[in-house]
Enzyme design. Structure first.
Site, PDB file in Angstrom:
ATOM      1  N   GLY A 191       0.794  -1.236   0.000  1.00  0.00           N
ATOM      2  CA  GLY A 191       0.000   0.000   0.000  1.00  0.00           C
ATOM      3  C   GLY A 191       0.817   1.271   0.000  1.00  0.00           C
ATOM      4  O   GLY A 191       0.419   2.262   0.585  1.00  0.00           O
ATOM      5  N   LYS A 210       7.146  21.507 -10.323  1.00  0.00           N
ATOM      6  CA  LYS A 210       8.507  21.176 -10.718  1.00  0.00           C
ATOM      7  C   LYS A 210       8.641  21.437 -12.210  1.00  0.00           C
ATOM      8  O   LYS A 210       7.890  20.874 -13.000  1.00  0.00           O
ATOM      9  CB  LYS A 210       8.798  19.701 -10.415  1.00  0.00           C
ATOM     10  CG  LYS A 210      10.102  19.216 -11.040  1.00  0.00           C
ATOM     11  CD  LYS A 210      10.350  17.752 -10.800  1.00  0.00           C
ATOM     12  CE  LYS A 210      11.525  17.297 -11.664  1.00  0.00           C
ATOM     13  NZ  LYS A 210      11.831  15.881 -11.464  1.00  0.00           N
TER      14      LYS A 210
END
Lengths: 514, 243
Positions: A13, A82
């Site tokens: 997970g 970014k």
């Protein structure tokens, strides 16, 4: 008899598990009511590694496709823009030694290769600045869009920096609330195989037996299914990429409104390099180094020099890096994604993009039956091998172009024995022709397009021989593109807000979806 | 800068305000925010669009007044007056509301105590003038109108009834204008609305507003003709022989 594939079980997970679950579940939403299911089994006791705070622009399309609001993503994952990476001190280690690998293609990239024209006349600008606005946008600390720009659209191409520790829970909520992914918290005790060697079920401590017909191994470095159970080996590549350890630290800002870079800053060190990623609440900084070339003490010292002595009491986390990948990625009815598939130093933020590409490939080629699965597995393995190979080559490229001789780390890196043959050949070729369309980077989903190679090669001072006569026919067109770039850059600088200002506004007002 | 003060019949007794439409008082805008209450008055003259607030990105409704930055084609070139309905946000001039009070921006170029051609706000006995009363009435329209408009816009977005449009107009002097950042009703999406949503929009009076916005787009070409005439007049006057 045909064995229909309608039950996908993902084990693990972390970012890989939840992103894979989201991509597969979103793609096959329509089949859910006919019994198709995606289940994610996660140990309640193992905490994810949380690698990768840098992403590729592909994540925009991925998030949009799985139905996530970009505003919510910014608000819940400490996300930031970014616009590429700045590589400092990689070439000569002198002050001012820096170049950009931006996310925008050179102007008119599909019509003309500007490299020879720039090599012939640099116009007093770096390659990046001559062909694309993004280096200047980054230098000025500007964001790639405005508050009026719709979600997932940009005035300049962009990806994200994010807090991986927040990203996985955010995806989990979306998967279980919106995409009908079943979430089971249980420790896997045993992986059960059938007579043909396929995984038939998992025996768990808390949830009994969980069966499925396609298993995705997102168990991180342990590769519990593909590695441990199915015995697929690991191909180490530390003979090419030497870095094997990271020291990571989270550095607070001086003030809540301190300016924030909209690019990753990667600064070369004596035996590795330091990443510096600006999130709204903190900077994530880490020193990636080769333990064969540096002691941990020296590496800590270099990190402290970078962040400043005032931060000497911040906790530093040591992360071992085992560079390499599985010998194959899909065997029988099990496919590995994320760290279970492999890992490389985060020099070009390849971890999350590889998860996206792999999950997308699985989702798009979801085998209808077990009988055709091996055909798809072969194809998946070919494509994924190609991708890992190209990423390794591209990362190595950053090292082989150095002129640094200040340590054995750098001189070892240019040793021809450590350079993959394919890259060696390309470097020979590039002496006479620059990478562009007719190079070999022509796959539909190439991880690094030819433009990326151009930015690194010519950012690091590589020279390709240019025949002036050869360029006369396209000189007018080249000048037009270079002038266009000047105009676009000027316009964007006038329009775009500061990076942090826009992120504050996104938190406050949100972005429109149109 | 603004210097906003709550209006007071003693302190501001001598104050006068230039009420007329004029470029020198700030009517030189090509786009002005409007409210749903005035849609039916706007439609005979102005195209109504949605646009985004540059500061917050939030959608709002606005009337288009011109094509170029600072161009309001409803300000006659000869300095006379145009009989078209004037949007409330232009009529309000230097006035604001602060809570339930009426306030005025004392630094606004419309505020001028010495000019006897400007409108007084108070009679000598401190009673509000007819002009000030009209401003109070206007504010009673504008304030709730802003809230109603906000909810209307949110409803449009919620039902995905908004789409962006790029306006590109060619003029007879050979020039072109491209206007970005405008949004209109998505008529395809409107036709596909589920019955219950369409009925709800009708009951709330929104369907009428939607069709008023659609109808108002015809005014783009009327506005373009207006601009065209001005461009051609400018060329004519250049071509006239000098005395």
């Amino acid at each position: 008899m045909n064995h229909v594939i309608n039950s996908v079980v993902i084990v693990g997970g972390g970012t890989a598990g939840w992103l894979t679950a989201a991509i597969i579940a979103a793609r096959h939403q329509g089949r859910m009511k006919a019994g198709f299911s995606v289940t994610l089994v996660e140990s309640p006791n193992v905490s994810p590694i949380g690698v990768g705070e840098g992403t590729w622009p592909t994540l925009r399309a991925t998030l949009k496709k799985i139905g996530i609001s970009e505003t919510e993503f910014f608000r819940h994952c400490d996300s930031a823009f970014k616009q590429g990476a700045k590589f400092a001190r990689w070439t000569t280690d002198t002050p001012g030694d820096a170049y950009y690998h931006p996310l925008m293609l050179p102007q008119g990239f599909t019509e003309l290769n500007l490299v020879p024209h720039w090599l012939g006349n640099e116009h007093g600008r770096t390659f990046c600045d001559a062909v694309c606005p993004q280096g200047e946008l980054c230098e000025l600390g500007l964001s790639p869009k405005m508050i009026t720009t719709p979600e997932y659209q940009g005035a300049a191409n962009y990806a994200y920096h994010l807090d991986a520790g927040k990203f996985a829970p955010f995806l989990q909520k979306h998967c279980t609330d919106k995409l009908q992914v079943r979430h089971i918290l249980a420790d896997v005790l045993r992986v059960n195989l059938n007579e043909r060697g396929d995984i038939s079920s998992l025996t768990t401590e808390q949830a009994g037996e969980i069966s499925g017909n396609l298993f995705v191994d997102c168990t991180g470095f342990s590769a519990m299914l593909l590695g441990k159970t199915l015995g697929v080996g690991f191909r180490d590549c530390s003979d090419i990429l030497f870095c094997d350890t990271a020291l990571a630290v989270q550095v607070p800002y001086d003030a809540a409104d301190t300016a924030m870079a909209s690019h990753t800053i990667s600064t070369a060190q004596t035996a590795g390099w330091i990443w510096d990623i600006g999130l709204p609440t903190r900077r994530g900084i880490g020193h990636v180094y080769s333990s064969r070339h540096s002691s941990e003490e020296q590496a800590r010292e270099a990190l402290l020099n970078y962040i400043g002595q005032q931060h000497k009491n911040l906790p530093v986390r040591k992360i071992p890096i085992r560079s390499g990948h599985r010998e194959i990625f899909w065997k029988n009815n099990c496919v590995a994604v994320g760290l279970a598939a492999g890992f490389l130093e985060p020099l070009e933020a390849s971890a999350i993009v590889l998860i996206e590409l792999s999950a997308k490939l699985i989702a798009e080629h979801m085998p209808a039956t077990r009988e055709i699965m091996d055909i798809i597995a072969t194809r998946f393995n070919d494509v994924t091998h190609y991708r890992w190979g190209r990423i390794i080559d591209f990362l190595k490229l950053h090292y082989v172009l150095t002129k640094r001789t200040d340590s054995k780390f750098w001189t070892d890196n240019v040793d021809p024995d450590t350079i993959p043959d394919r890259l060696k050949n390309l470097l020979k070729l590039w002496k006479y022709q620059s990478p562009w369309f007719f190079d070999e980077f022509d796959r539909l989903e190439e991880v690094f397009p030819a433009a990326s190679y151009q930015y690194v090669l010519y950012g690091m001072g590589f020279r390709t021989e240019v025949d002036q006569l050869d360029m006369t026919a396209t000189e007018t067109q080249a000048n037009r593109l270079i002038n266009e770039n000047i105009a676009v850059t000027k316009r964007l600088i006038a329009q775009l807000p500061k990076n942090r200002d826009l992120i504050d506004k996104i938190h406050q007002h949100g972005m429109q979806s149109i | 800068m603004t210097n906003v003060a709550v209006l007071n019949s003693q302190t501001h007794n001598a104050l006068r305000v230039h009420a007329e439409a004029s470029a020198q008082y700030g009517d030189n805008r090509r786009f002005v925010a409007v409210v749903v209450n005035e849609f039916s008055l706007l439609v005979p003259h102005y195209p109504i669009f949605l646009s985004k607030d540059a500061d917050t990105g939030a959608f709002y409704c606005g009337a288009m007044l011109g094509f170029d930055e600072g161009e309001n084609l409803f300000l006659p070139a000869d300095g006379g007056r145009d009989d078209a309905y004037r949007p409330l946000n232009l009529q309000r001039g230097p006035f604001y509301t602060l809570g339930s009070d009426l306030a005025i921006d004392l630094d606004h170029s419309r505020v001028d105590a010495s000019n006897i051609h400007a409108q007084r706000l108070f009679e000598d006995n401190g009673e509000p003038t007819e002009y000030l009363q009209s401003i109070r009435a206007l504010m009673r329209e504008l304030r709730p109108g802003l809230e109603r408009t906000k909810i209307f816009v949110e409803t449009l977005l919620q039902h995905k009834l908004v789409e962006s449009i790029d306006i590109d107009v060619g003029f007879d002097d050979g020039s072109n204008r491209q206007i970005e950042g405008l949004y209109v009703m998505d008529q395809e999406a409107l036709r596909k609305l589920p019955d219950d949503v369409a009925l709800e929009l009708f009951r709330r009076g929104y369907l009428q507003l939607i069709y008023l916005m659609i109808a108002s787009l015809k005014q783009v070409s009327v506005l373009a003709q207006k601009k065209n005439r001005r461009l051609l007049n400018a060329i004519d006057s250049l071509n006239q022989p000098r005395a």
